[in-house]
Design a protein around this motif. Sequence first.
Motif, PDB file in Angstrom:
ATOM      1  N   LEU A   1      -3.631 -31.727   0.139  1.00 40.51           N
ATOM      2  CA  LEU A   1      -3.761 -30.720   1.177  1.00 40.51           C
ATOM      3  C   LEU A   1      -4.749 -29.646   0.734  1.00 40.51           C
ATOM      4  CD1 LEU A   1      -0.011 -30.296   2.230  1.00 40.51           C
ATOM      5  CD2 LEU A   1      -1.780 -31.648   3.365  1.00 40.51           C
ATOM      6  N   SER A   2      -5.254 -28.884   1.683  1.00 43.78           N
ATOM      7  CA  SER A   2      -6.250 -27.851   1.385  1.00 43.78           C
ATOM      8  C   SER A   2      -5.670 -26.476   1.706  1.00 43.78           C
ATOM      9  CB  SER A   2      -7.523 -28.087   2.203  1.00 43.78           C
ATOM     10  OG  SER A   2      -8.071 -29.344   1.917  1.00 43.78           O
ATOM     11  N   PRO A   3      -4.879 -25.915   0.800  1.00 42.05           N
ATOM     12  CA  PRO A   3      -4.290 -24.595   1.057  1.00 42.05           C
ATOM     13  C   PRO A   3      -5.330 -23.493   0.988  1.00 42.05           C
ATOM     14  CG  PRO A   3      -3.824 -25.260  -1.186  1.00 42.05           C
ATOM     15  CD  PRO A   3      -4.513 -26.434  -0.530  1.00 42.05           C
ATOM     16  N   ILE A   4      -5.001 -22.335   1.572  1.00 39.82           N
ATOM     17  CA  ILE A   4      -5.853 -21.161   1.445  1.00 39.82           C
ATOM     18  C   ILE A   4      -5.730 -20.645   0.019  1.00 39.82           C
ATOM     19  CG2 ILE A   4      -6.299 -18.832   2.315  1.00 39.82           C
ATOM     20  CD1 ILE A   4      -4.941 -19.665   4.919  1.00 39.82           C
ATOM     21  N   PRO A   5      -6.823 -20.437  -0.688  1.00 41.24           N
ATOM     22  CA  PRO A   5      -6.732 -19.963  -2.081  1.00 41.24           C
ATOM     23  C   PRO A   5      -6.041 -18.596  -2.160  1.00 41.24           C
ATOM     24  CG  PRO A   5      -8.959 -20.712  -1.554  1.00 41.24           C
ATOM     25  CD  PRO A   5      -8.218 -20.649  -0.262  1.00 41.24           C
ATOM     26  N   GLY A   6      -5.391 -18.333  -3.292  1.00 41.43           N
ATOM     27  CA  GLY A   6      -4.776 -17.033  -3.521  1.00 41.43           C
ATOM     28  C   GLY A   6      -3.441 -16.875  -2.813  1.00 41.43           C
ATOM     29  N   THR A   7      -2.945 -15.659  -2.818  1.00 46.58           N
ATOM     30  CA  THR A   7      -1.668 -15.335  -2.196  1.00 46.58           C
ATOM     31  C   THR A   7      -1.824 -14.112  -1.303  1.00 46.58           C
ATOM     32  OG1 THR A   7      -1.042 -13.948  -4.086  1.00 46.58           O
ATOM     33  CG2 THR A   7      -0.327 -16.263  -4.128  1.00 46.58           C
ATOM     34  N   PRO A   8      -0.932 -13.942  -0.320  1.00 49.99           N
ATOM     35  CA  PRO A   8      -0.998 -12.744   0.531  1.00 49.99           C
ATOM     36  C   PRO A   8      -0.861 -11.477  -0.310  1.00 49.99           C
ATOM     37  CG  PRO A   8       0.457 -14.392   1.493  1.00 49.99           C
ATOM     38  CD  PRO A   8       0.128 -14.862   0.109  1.00 49.99           C
ATOM     39  N   PRO A   9      -1.502 -10.390   0.102  1.00 50.98           N
ATOM     40  CA  PRO A   9      -1.456  -9.155  -0.694  1.00 50.98           C
ATOM     41  C   PRO A   9      -0.108  -8.458  -0.589  1.00 50.98           C
ATOM     42  CG  PRO A   9      -2.585  -8.745   1.365  1.00 50.98           C
ATOM     43  CD  PRO A   9      -2.323 -10.227   1.322  1.00 50.98           C
ATOM     44  N   SER A  10       0.176  -7.622  -1.572  1.00 50.03           N
ATOM     45  CA  SER A  10       1.376  -6.786  -1.527  1.00 50.03           C
ATOM     46  C   SER A  10       1.182  -5.694  -0.482  1.00 50.03           C
ATOM     47  CB  SER A  10       1.628  -6.146  -2.896  1.00 50.03           C
ATOM     48  OG  SER A  10       2.617  -5.136  -2.797  1.00 50.03           O
ATOM     49  N   LEU A  11       2.170  -5.525   0.376  1.00 51.22           N
ATOM     50  CA  LEU A  11       2.098  -4.482   1.393  1.00 51.22           C
ATOM     51  C   LEU A  11       2.459  -3.109   0.827  1.00 51.22           C
ATOM     52  CD1 LEU A  11       3.576  -6.373   4.477  1.00 51.22           C
ATOM     53  CD2 LEU A  11       1.190  -6.041   3.807  1.00 51.22           C
ATOM     54  N   LEU A  12       2.829  -3.062  -0.458  1.00 53.41           N
ATOM     55  CA  LEU A  12       2.993  -1.778  -1.132  1.00 53.41           C
ATOM     56  C   LEU A  12       1.631  -1.160  -1.441  1.00 53.41           C
ATOM     57  CD1 LEU A  12       5.834  -2.666  -3.650  1.00 53.41           C
ATOM     58  CD2 LEU A  12       5.964  -0.880  -1.905  1.00 53.41           C
ATOM     59  N   ALA A  13       0.652  -2.009  -1.727  1.00 48.87           N
ATOM     60  CA  ALA A  13      -0.700  -1.531  -2.043  1.00 48.87           C
ATOM     61  C   ALA A  13      -1.707  -2.536  -1.501  1.00 48.87           C
ATOM     62  CB  ALA A  13      -0.869  -1.349  -3.539  1.00 48.87           C
ATOM     63  N   PRO A  14      -1.881  -2.593  -0.184  1.00 48.00           N
ATOM     64  CA  PRO A  14      -2.813  -3.565   0.400  1.00 48.00           C
ATOM     65  C   PRO A  14      -4.234  -3.295  -0.047  1.00 48.00           C
ATOM     66  CG  PRO A  14      -2.095  -1.954   2.043  1.00 48.00           C
ATOM     67  CD  PRO A  14      -1.255  -1.733   0.834  1.00 48.00           C
ATOM     68  N   PRO A  15      -5.054  -4.330  -0.138  1.00 46.06           N
ATOM     69  CA  PRO A  15      -6.435  -4.143  -0.589  1.00 46.06           C
ATOM     70  C   PRO A  15      -7.237  -3.293   0.394  1.00 46.06           C
ATOM     71  CG  PRO A  15      -6.098  -6.361   0.250  1.00 46.06           C
ATOM     72  CD  PRO A  15      -4.748  -5.727   0.174  1.00 46.06           C
ATOM     73  N   PRO A  16      -8.238  -2.564  -0.080  1.00 45.98           N
ATOM     74  CA  PRO A  16      -9.064  -1.757   0.824  1.00 45.98           C
ATOM     75  C   PRO A  16      -9.974  -2.642   1.664  1.00 45.98           C
ATOM     76  CG  PRO A  16      -9.974  -1.715  -1.383  1.00 45.98           C
ATOM     77  CD  PRO A  16      -8.675  -2.469  -1.477  1.00 45.98           C
ATOM     78  N   GLY A  17     -10.529  -2.050   2.708  1.00 41.90           N
ATOM     79  CA  GLY A  17     -11.439  -2.800   3.560  1.00 41.90           C
ATOM     80  C   GLY A  17     -10.713  -3.913   4.285  1.00 41.90           C
ATOM     81  N   CYS A  18     -11.348  -5.078   4.353  1.00 39.83           N
ATOM     82  CA  CYS A  18     -10.734  -6.240   4.985  1.00 39.83           C
ATOM     83  C   CYS A  18      -9.580  -6.731   4.117  1.00 39.83           C
ATOM     84  CB  CYS A  18     -11.771  -7.354   5.159  1.00 39.83           C
ATOM     85  SG  CYS A  18     -11.073  -8.898   5.789  1.00 39.83           S
ATOM     86  N   ARG A  19      -8.400  -6.839   4.699  1.00 38.38           N
ATOM     87  CA  ARG A  19      -7.224  -7.246   3.924  1.00 38.38           C
ATOM     88  C   ARG A  19      -7.357  -8.667   3.370  1.00 38.38           C
ATOM     89  NH1 ARG A  19      -2.998  -3.746   5.674  1.00 38.38           N
ATOM     90  NH2 ARG A  19      -3.928  -1.686   5.455  1.00 38.38           N
ATOM     91  N   PHE A  20      -8.190  -9.464   4.011  1.00 34.73           N
ATOM     92  CA  PHE A  20      -8.308 -10.863   3.601  1.00 34.73           C
ATOM     93  C   PHE A  20      -9.405 -11.081   2.551  1.00 34.73           C
ATOM     94  CE2 PHE A  20      -9.729 -15.349   4.479  1.00 34.73           C
ATOM     95  CZ  PHE A  20      -8.558 -15.972   4.039  1.00 34.73           C
ATOM     96  N   HIS A  21     -10.179 -10.047   2.241  1.00 37.50           N
ATOM     97  CA  HIS A  21     -11.362 -10.269   1.407  1.00 37.50           C
ATOM     98  C   HIS A  21     -11.065 -10.840   0.012  1.00 37.50           C
ATOM     99  CE1 HIS A  21     -10.804  -6.241  -0.602  1.00 37.50           C
ATOM    100  NE2 HIS A  21     -11.376  -6.887  -1.598  1.00 37.50           N
ATOM    101  N   PRO A  22      -9.916 -10.530  -0.643  1.00 37.41           N
ATOM    102  CA  PRO A  22      -9.698 -11.143  -1.957  1.00 37.41           C
ATOM    103  C   PRO A  22      -9.569 -12.670  -1.908  1.00 37.41           C
ATOM    104  CG  PRO A  22      -8.295  -9.213  -1.676  1.00 37.41           C
ATOM    105  CD  PRO A  22      -8.861  -9.534  -0.334  1.00 37.41           C
ATOM    106  N   ARG A  23      -9.282 -13.230  -0.725  1.00 33.30           N
ATOM    107  CA  ARG A  23      -9.097 -14.676  -0.598  1.00 33.30           C
ATOM    108  C   ARG A  23     -10.231 -15.342   0.177  1.00 33.30           C
ATOM    109  NH1 ARG A  23      -3.166 -15.405   1.821  1.00 33.30           N
ATOM    110  NH2 ARG A  23      -3.416 -17.523   1.010  1.00 33.30           N
ATOM    111  N   CYS A  24     -11.194 -14.561   0.620  1.00 35.07           N
ATOM    112  CA  CYS A  24     -12.237 -15.065   1.517  1.00 35.07           C
ATOM    113  C   CYS A  24     -13.431 -15.595   0.726  1.00 35.07           C
ATOM    114  CB  CYS A  24     -12.685 -13.969   2.479  1.00 35.07           C
ATOM    115  SG  CYS A  24     -13.925 -14.504   3.677  1.00 35.07           S
ATOM    116  N   ALA A  25     -13.910 -16.772   1.108  1.00 36.60           N
ATOM    117  CA  ALA A  25     -15.046 -17.380   0.429  1.00 36.60           C
ATOM    118  C   ALA A  25     -16.378 -17.017   1.073  1.00 36.60           C
ATOM    119  CB  ALA A  25     -14.883 -18.900   0.435  1.00 36.60           C
TER     120      ALA A  25
END
Length: 354
Positions: free
Chosen positions: A284-308
């Motif tokens: 299977l082809s899962p989305i890389p990485g894991t969802p961010p913590s909602l205690l400290a969500p990433p800045p900018g686009c929330r999906f950017h740490p997992r986006c290629a």
Amino acid sequence: MTTVTKEAGAPDPADAGVFLSVRDLHVSFRTEDGIVRAVDGLSFDLERGRTLGIVGESGSGKSVTNLTILGLHNPMFTTVEGEIVLDGQELTTARESELEKLRGNKVAMIFQDPLTALSPYYTVGRQIAEPYMKHMRASKRTAWERAVEMLGRVGIPHPRQRAKDYPHQFSGGMRQRAMIAMALVCDPDLLIADEPTTALDVTVQAQILDLLGDLQSEFGSAIIFITHDLGVIADMADDIMVMYAGSAIERGATDQVLRAPQHPYTWGLLNSMPRLDSDPRAPLSPIPGTPPSLLAPPPGCRFHPRCAFQDRVAGSGRCVGERPLLGPDRSSACHLTAQQKRAIFIDEFKPRLR
């Protein structure tokens, strides 16, 4: 609670047909570890007789959004900001007594696990009859007959006999049908279904989906269908809203979102689904990485740490420094241009989805 102005480009809640309007909804929880921002700036509309499918990974804010619509949160630990307007009535500022009149009457919810949602101490018939007695001021006899009628309507065999049984005497599919009967007993205008088919086998799942479709046609209810299964949404929903890390990142008509998705996260969801015509030995082809913590969500686009694809966005560091906004109607919250989205989907993802 705060009142917010209508976001730029969003549909006007006063437009004809809009039954439920959610505007700039923020829901946060105070915990020992800090503030959890479970829903962060969510807006959408739902018309009568239509089904909105909300999809996303666990922890994306799907269930919290709909529990907030019902007012099922602890005000001691929860902060709610924004607007929720149901048929002209503002809910975030409504008193608990007003919300009690709505729950089970004008708006009802089918919970994910009926075994925990149903009380083990009372018969199924009594639990279905109780909201009918409360909201319709019916006698016990009338309410019991209504409960038997609803059990028969949702496909429970021998409903008069089975109404006397307890939840543990029902199979999983029958308990889910009983939950649907309880939710629909007062003919609600809005039905919220929170992953009602997750724990069921595919045969029973199909029966439940057909049942919900038939009952919607009969009662004319608006439905919010929460799931992580895009295959289910394809059969059930008129419109789709994709959520990620507490926000909506794509929305539109079901056929548009599934045939021509615009957000990298939606591409990943579609690409991760197993297909009957694929090689069973292929991984299977899962989305890389894991969802961010909602205690400290990433800045900018929330999906950017997992986006290629963030390196294709014009402007250095834009995905990290600037949060993309979701526009009205058919749109996605992504800094890629429309031309880039179309090209990436056609070249890199569409061949895999055939």
